[in-house]
Scaffold this motif. Structure first.
Motif, short mmCIF file in Angstrom:
data_model
loop_
_atom_site.label_atom_id
_atom_site.label_comp_id
_atom_site.label_asym_id
_atom_site.label_seq_id
_atom_site.Cartn_x
_atom_site.Cartn_y
_atom_site.Cartn_z
N LEU A 37 20.93 34.94 42.94
CA LEU A 37 22.27 35.90 42.57
C LEU A 37 22.40 36.25 41.16
O LEU A 37 21.92 35.52 40.37
N VAL A 38 23.08 37.33 40.93
CA VAL A 38 23.31 37.64 39.73
C VAL A 38 24.89 37.86 39.45
O VAL A 38 25.53 38.26 40.51
N ARG A 39 25.58 37.61 38.34
CA ARG A 39 26.88 37.78 38.11
C ARG A 39 26.87 39.08 37.05
O ARG A 39 26.42 39.08 35.99
N ARG A 40 27.47 40.05 37.88
CA ARG A 40 27.26 41.68 37.15
C ARG A 40 28.22 41.57 36.00
O ARG A 40 29.11 41.20 35.92
N ALA A 41 27.43 42.44 35.02
CA ALA A 41 28.11 42.58 33.95
C ALA A 41 29.44 43.84 33.70
O ALA A 41 30.38 43.57 33.20
N ASP A 42 29.05 44.51 34.85
CA ASP A 42 30.21 45.66 35.16
C ASP A 42 31.44 45.25 35.76
O ASP A 42 32.56 45.72 35.43
N ASN A 43 31.44 43.96 36.62
CA ASN A 43 32.78 43.76 37.30
C ASN A 43 32.87 42.39 37.27
O ASN A 43 34.03 41.67 37.67
N GLY A 44 31.83 41.57 36.67
CA GLY A 44 32.00 40.12 36.78
C GLY A 44 31.83 39.33 37.90
O GLY A 44 31.89 38.09 37.97
N ARG A 45 31.35 39.86 38.98
CA ARG A 45 31.27 39.24 40.26
C ARG A 45 29.68 39.08 40.72
O ARG A 45 28.92 39.80 40.16
N TRP A 46 29.79 37.99 41.31
CA TRP A 46 28.31 37.53 41.88
C TRP A 46 27.79 38.62 42.88
O TRP A 46 28.46 39.03 43.74
N SER A 47 26.72 38.84 42.79
CA SER A 47 26.07 39.58 44.00
C SER A 47 24.53 39.48 44.10
O SER A 47 23.88 38.82 43.33
N VAL A 48 23.96 39.85 45.26
CA VAL A 48 22.65 40.10 45.44
C VAL A 48 22.22 41.21 44.50
O VAL A 48 23.15 42.05 43.60
N ILE A 49 20.86 41.36 44.16
CA ILE A 49 20.33 42.35 43.17
C ILE A 49 20.18 43.49 43.86
O ILE A 49 19.94 43.69 45.08
N GLY A 50 20.46 44.82 42.94
CA GLY A 50 20.28 46.04 43.61
C GLY A 50 20.00 46.81 42.39
O GLY A 50 20.18 46.90 41.53
N GLY A 51 19.73 48.32 43.11
CA GLY A 51 19.40 49.31 42.20
C GLY A 51 19.14 50.49 42.83
O GLY A 51 18.60 50.51 43.83
N ILE A 52 18.84 51.59 42.09
CA ILE A 52 18.55 52.82 42.66
C ILE A 52 17.04 53.26 42.19
O ILE A 52 16.78 52.89 41.20
N PRO A 53 16.33 53.82 43.18
CA PRO A 53 15.00 53.97 43.00
C PRO A 53 14.64 55.16 42.07
O PRO A 53 15.37 55.98 42.02
N GLU A 54 13.83 55.07 41.31
CA GLU A 54 13.34 56.18 40.49
C GLU A 54 12.49 57.20 41.38
O GLU A 54 12.30 56.85 42.50
N PRO A 55 12.72 58.63 41.16
CA PRO A 55 11.88 59.40 41.69
C PRO A 55 10.64 59.05 42.05
O PRO A 55 9.69 58.74 41.32
N GLY A 56 10.15 59.17 43.51
CA GLY A 56 9.02 59.01 43.86
C GLY A 56 8.65 57.22 44.01
O GLY A 56 7.78 57.16 44.53
N GLU A 57 9.76 56.40 43.71
CA GLU A 57 9.48 55.10 43.92
C GLU A 57 9.72 54.66 45.38
O GLU A 57 10.76 55.04 46.03
N GLN A 58 8.85 53.89 45.79
CA GLN A 58 9.08 53.35 47.10
C GLN A 58 10.09 52.19 47.13
O GLN A 58 10.19 51.48 45.99
#
Length: 161
Positions: A37-58
């Motif tokens: 888990l990561v504690r996110r810098a934007d809201n201070g909460r713990w979460s699973v890892i996530g993100g947005i794919p780059e164009p063309g990325e699987q």
């Protein structure tokens, strides 16, 4: 999560209008069953890892990249946990987004967990019985990762979370 450059470019033209975007969430477990888990810098909460794919990325590539970027852990995606359209989000800067989340179960195969970018305040491995406070989104995905059943697809006509 940091805003990818291609989205900043879109925002320059459309302002704060709703963007429908793909999102990838990764539930990474080690051989002992602990969850990364990561504690996110934007809201201070713990979460699973996530993100947005780059164009063309699987999606699997996105999971591997995001986990490495945020935690320095090398992982291998093993299966899809869920595909779900989430409720719209309004960010403090006024941007509106709605994500189609593809959640993946991943297995850690290398690296040492640490804060590896400016998106996280802390990174850690947690036993299932000792999880920090988490939002329903993360808890649902962790629960799905502990089961061996087919991916969850939200039925038509059902409200997203």
């Amino acid at each position: 999560m940091a805003t990818p450059g291609f989205i900043r470019e879109l925002r320059a033209g459309i302002g704060h209008q709703l963007l429908f975007l793909p999102g990838i969430s990764a539930v990474v477990r080690d051989d002992g069953g602990r969850v990364l888990l990561v504690r996110r810098a934007d809201n201070g909460r713990w979460s699973v890892i996530g993100g947005i794919p780059e164009p063309g990325e699987q999606p699997a590539q996105t999971a591997v990249r995001e986990v490495m970027e945020e935690t320095a852990v090398i992982c291998v995606p093993e299966r899809i946990l869920a595909v779900e359209t989430l409720q719209p989000v309004r960010y403090p800067n006024g941007d509106n987004c709605q994500y189609l989340d593809i959640a993946l179960a991943c297995r850690a195969v290398g690296g040492t967990a640490r804060v590896n970018d400016d998106e996280s305040l802390e990174v850690g491995w947690f036993a299932l019985g000792a999880l920090p406070p988490l939002e329903r989104f993360a808890l649902d995905r962790i629960e799905l990762a502990t089961r061996r059943e087919p991916a969850r697809f939200v039925p038509a006509g059902t409200q997203s979370r």
